[in-house]
Design a protein around this motif. Structure first.
Motif, PDB file in Angstrom:
ATOM      1  N   ALA A  83      -0.956  14.052  -3.587  1.00 58.62           N
ATOM      2  CA  ALA A  83      -1.383  12.656  -3.452  1.00 58.62           C
ATOM      3  C   ALA A  83      -1.063  12.133  -2.060  1.00 58.62           C
ATOM      4  O   ALA A  83      -0.199  12.699  -1.365  1.00 58.62           O
ATOM      5  CB  ALA A  83      -0.670  11.784  -4.489  1.00 58.62           C
ATOM      6  N   GLY A  84      -1.727  11.055  -1.693  1.00 57.99           N
ATOM      7  CA  GLY A  84      -1.390  10.367  -0.449  1.00 57.99           C
ATOM      8  C   GLY A  84       0.039   9.844  -0.503  1.00 57.99           C
ATOM      9  O   GLY A  84       0.761   9.860   0.498  1.00 57.99           O
ATOM     10  N   SER A 142      -5.534  10.206   1.924  1.00 54.32           N
ATOM     11  CA  SER A 142      -5.599  10.306   0.454  1.00 54.32           C
ATOM     12  C   SER A 142      -6.987  10.723  -0.006  1.00 54.32           C
ATOM     13  O   SER A 142      -7.993  10.348   0.597  1.00 54.32           O
ATOM     14  CB  SER A 142      -5.254   8.938  -0.146  1.00 54.32           C
ATOM     15  OG  SER A 142      -5.628   8.890  -1.513  1.00 54.32           O
ATOM     16  N   ASP A 198      -0.378   5.273   7.793  1.00 55.18           N
ATOM     17  CA  ASP A 198      -0.981   5.384   6.464  1.00 55.18           C
ATOM     18  C   ASP A 198      -2.493   5.204   6.636  1.00 55.18           C
ATOM     19  O   ASP A 198      -3.000   4.087   6.674  1.00 55.18           O
ATOM     20  CB  ASP A 198      -0.392   4.319   5.535  1.00 55.18           C
ATOM     21  CG  ASP A 198      -1.019   4.353   4.145  1.00 55.18           C
ATOM     22  OD1 ASP A 198      -1.961   5.153   3.930  1.00 55.18           O
ATOM     23  OD2 ASP A 198      -0.574   3.568   3.281  1.00 55.18           O
ATOM     24  N   LYS A 233     -11.390   6.595  -2.926  1.00 53.81           N
ATOM     25  CA  LYS A 233     -11.386   6.635  -1.455  1.00 53.81           C
ATOM     26  C   LYS A 233     -12.745   7.120  -0.917  1.00 53.81           C
ATOM     27  O   LYS A 233     -13.619   7.503  -1.685  1.00 53.81           O
ATOM     28  CB  LYS A 233     -10.237   7.518  -0.964  1.00 53.81           C
ATOM     29  CG  LYS A 233      -8.854   6.991  -1.377  1.00 53.81           C
ATOM     30  CD  LYS A 233      -8.402   5.811  -0.556  1.00 53.81           C
ATOM     31  CE  LYS A 233      -7.372   4.888  -1.150  1.00 53.81           C
ATOM     32  NZ  LYS A 233      -6.170   5.344  -1.728  1.00 53.81           N
ATOM     33  N   THR A 265      -0.785  -4.656   2.012  1.00 51.34           N
ATOM     34  CA  THR A 265      -1.263  -3.289   1.788  1.00 51.34           C
ATOM     35  C   THR A 265      -1.052  -2.929   0.319  1.00 51.34           C
ATOM     36  O   THR A 265      -0.504  -3.719  -0.449  1.00 51.34           O
ATOM     37  CB  THR A 265      -0.525  -2.288   2.713  1.00 51.34           C
ATOM     38  OG1 THR A 265      -1.064  -0.973   2.524  1.00 51.34           O
ATOM     39  CG2 THR A 265       0.975  -2.243   2.425  1.00 51.34           C
ATOM     40  N   PHE A 266      -1.475  -1.732  -0.055  1.00 50.72           N
ATOM     41  CA  PHE A 266      -1.213  -1.178  -1.376  1.00 50.72           C
ATOM     42  C   PHE A 266       0.268  -0.787  -1.418  1.00 50.72           C
ATOM     43  O   PHE A 266       0.806  -0.333  -0.410  1.00 50.72           O
ATOM     44  CB  PHE A 266      -2.105   0.059  -1.550  1.00 50.72           C
ATOM     45  CG  PHE A 266      -2.066   0.708  -2.902  1.00 50.72           C
ATOM     46  CD1 PHE A 266      -1.991  -0.047  -4.058  1.00 50.72           C
ATOM     47  CD2 PHE A 266      -2.138   2.086  -3.005  1.00 50.72           C
ATOM     48  CE1 PHE A 266      -1.975   0.579  -5.307  1.00 50.72           C
ATOM     49  CE2 PHE A 266      -2.127   2.714  -4.239  1.00 50.72           C
ATOM     50  CZ  PHE A 266      -2.041   1.953  -5.393  1.00 50.72           C
ATOM     51  N   ALA A 271      -4.707   6.335   4.526  1.00 52.64           N
ATOM     52  CA  ALA A 271      -5.274   6.643   3.201  1.00 52.64           C
ATOM     53  C   ALA A 271      -6.652   6.021   3.004  1.00 52.64           C
ATOM     54  O   ALA A 271      -7.511   6.596   2.342  1.00 52.64           O
ATOM     55  CB  ALA A 271      -4.325   6.169   2.098  1.00 52.64           C
ATOM     56  N   TRP A 314      -5.285  -7.020  -1.312  1.00 53.93           N
ATOM     57  CA  TRP A 314      -3.929  -6.548  -1.667  1.00 53.93           C
ATOM     58  C   TRP A 314      -2.958  -7.708  -1.571  1.00 53.93           C
ATOM     59  O   TRP A 314      -2.849  -8.329  -0.518  1.00 53.93           O
ATOM     60  CB  TRP A 314      -3.447  -5.442  -0.717  1.00 53.93           C
ATOM     61  CG  TRP A 314      -4.231  -4.167  -0.715  1.00 53.93           C
ATOM     62  CD1 TRP A 314      -4.773  -3.563   0.388  1.00 53.93           C
ATOM     63  CD2 TRP A 314      -4.515  -3.288  -1.817  1.00 53.93           C
ATOM     64  NE1 TRP A 314      -5.385  -2.383   0.024  1.00 53.93           N
ATOM     65  CE2 TRP A 314      -5.246  -2.195  -1.325  1.00 53.93           C
ATOM     66  CE3 TRP A 314      -4.227  -3.322  -3.190  1.00 53.93           C
ATOM     67  CZ2 TRP A 314      -5.692  -1.147  -2.132  1.00 53.93           C
ATOM     68  CZ3 TRP A 314      -4.676  -2.289  -4.000  1.00 53.93           C
ATOM     69  CH2 TRP A 314      -5.395  -1.216  -3.463  1.00 53.93           C
ATOM     70  N   ALA A 329       1.757   1.707  -2.416  1.00 53.60           N
ATOM     71  CA  ALA A 329       2.032   3.118  -2.104  1.00 53.60           C
ATOM     72  C   ALA A 329       2.435   3.296  -0.642  1.00 53.60           C
ATOM     73  O   ALA A 329       3.080   4.289  -0.292  1.00 53.60           O
ATOM     74  CB  ALA A 329       0.815   3.979  -2.412  1.00 53.60           C
TER      75      ALA A 329
END
Ligand SMILES: *Cc1c(COP(=O)(O)O)cnc(C)c1O
Length: 409
Positions: free
Chosen positions: A61-62, A185, A161, A190, A87-88, A163, A339, A90
């Protein structure tokens, strides 16, 4: 009257082409149904060529790639790490996996990414910080030169990041190649997907080899299972890699479709009091992963959100993200709020948040008066992600545009 879509219009769903199945079948027929095999080797090579980095390590995964990046950067329990705020989650959770403390850096209005001025401010307040995690939101490159300059001045490592931004470039160079350790990601929504999966990208061979070892349970060279370091089961499967391998040749095609979607929205909304998510037209080429819009402040109807619900009061000539998202859902089309910034999340309520003006916790909501503070909260309040699926037809998108226009009537 506009009719409800019979088939749902997605925010961004996987777009398959057929080759994916061929590579998955090859994995099956050759019995490389594991975390080694030709598909893995091939996708690592192809992504290196595409992004322009020396080494790629395919992972599950990312998020796993970001975790490995945080370990490579040497984050230890109690270390503060500067992170993109809007952001997300993650992007920032892996910092916490290692015991680090994310310090959130506000974003700017030009690209909706980390504000280099707020980042400089953060180094004035916390000069000991050595790692910065920066995301490129919705496929739009951030202010890379400025951020790199600030990080260089303060001898900080950059984790990028990328992703959401695979295929996007800044001054002709691909995102995912600017940081010391970078993540992409292949999650299902995506720009290209493996159904899941991610990669750690770097130019540092020692770092790449460490990640190869850590992600396969950190086995030492010995005839038995010998361990000196903590290990993880983070390697990509050769079946997943087969899907990614079939998708890579379609990256540019997906970007072209997403760009057409963005431009049609831009044209369709030209008479509304809104604008599309911006980018640096001179220096950057986004991958247009998600088309987003933001409503002019004076065209916002009243809207309130608590931790789980939203309410609004409809008003002629005005609208708000909640009204637009609820209306789209009524017609069977999927949008999404921007987000929600990390500094507004209950889990991170105690973490520092730095804006251009310094401590953002001290002056939350002051943007109403100053126009410069807590940009993230402002964009979360006024912005939304529009249906951006590359299988949406022009006719379907025209209907989406009419639905959004209707919210302002
Ligand atoms: C999707 C995403 C991730 C995580 O990727 P996964 O492959 O889902 O783990 C990280 N950061 C951002 C900004 C993302 O959008």
């Amino acid at each position: 009257m506009i009719e409800r879509f019979e088939n749902k219009i997605w925010l961004s769903s996987p777009t398959m082409h057929g080759e994916e199945l061929e590579y998955v079948k090859e994995a099956y027929e050759t019995n490389w149904m594991s975390t080694v095999g030709a598909n893995i080797n091939e996708v690592e090579k192809q992504i290196c060529e595409k992004v322009g980095c020396k080494y790629a390590v395919a992972l599950s995964a990312g998020t796993a790639a970001l975790h490995m990046a945080v370990k490579l950067a040497g984050v230890k329990p109690g270390d503060m790490v500067f992170c993109s705020d809007m952001t997300f989650d993650a992007t920032v959770n892996p910092v916490v996996y290692e015991g680090g403390i994310p310090v959130f850096i506000d974003i700017e209005y030009d690209t909706w990414n980390m504000d280099p001025i707020a980042l400089e401010k953060a180094f004035e307040i916390y000069p000991e910080v050595k790692v910065v995690v920066v995301a490129h939101l919705y496929g739009v490159p951030g202010k890379i030169d400025e951020i790199k300059k600030v990080c260089k001045k303060h001898h900080a490592i950059i984790i990028e990041d990328a992703a959401e931004s695979l295929g996007a470039s800044y001054k002709g160079v691909q995102t995912g190649s600017f940081g010391d350790y970078n993540a992409i990601s292949f999650n299902g929504n995506k720009i290209i997907t493996g159904s899941s999966g991610g990669m750690l990208l770097t130019d540092d061979i020692v770092a790449a080899n460490k990640v190869r070892k850590w992600s396969t349970q950190s086995r030492e060279a010995a005839p038995w299972y010998q361990h000196e370091e903590l290990g993880y089961n983070y390697r990509m499967s050769n079946v997943i890699a087969g899907v990614v391998r079939g998708q890579i040749p379609h990256l540019e095609e997906h970007i072209a479709q997403k760009k057409a979607i963005y431009e049609r929205y831009k044209e369709g909304f030209k008479d509304l009091p809104v604008s599309m998510n911006p980018f640096d037209e001179e220096n950057s080429i986004p991958n247009y992963w998600l088309s987003c819009m933001i409503i002019d402040s004076d065209a916002m109807c009243q809207q309130v959100r608590d931790d789980s619900k939203a309410l609004y009061i409809s008003e002629k000539g005005k609208s708000c993200p909640t009204e637009i998202l609820e209306t789209l859902a009524k017609y069977n089309a999927e949008g999404r709020p921007i987000w929600k910034p990390m500094h507004m999340q209950p889990i991170y309520r105690m973490n520092p948040f730095i804006t251009r003006n310094g401590n953002g916790r001290a002056n939350t909501n002051a943007y109403i008066e100053s126009g410069t503070t807590d940009v993230g909260a402002d964009i979360f309040n006024r912005g939304l992600c529009l249906p951006s699926d590359n299988k949406m037809t022009k006719e379907q998108q025209d209907i989406i545009i009419e639905i959004v226009k209707g919210c302002f009537e």
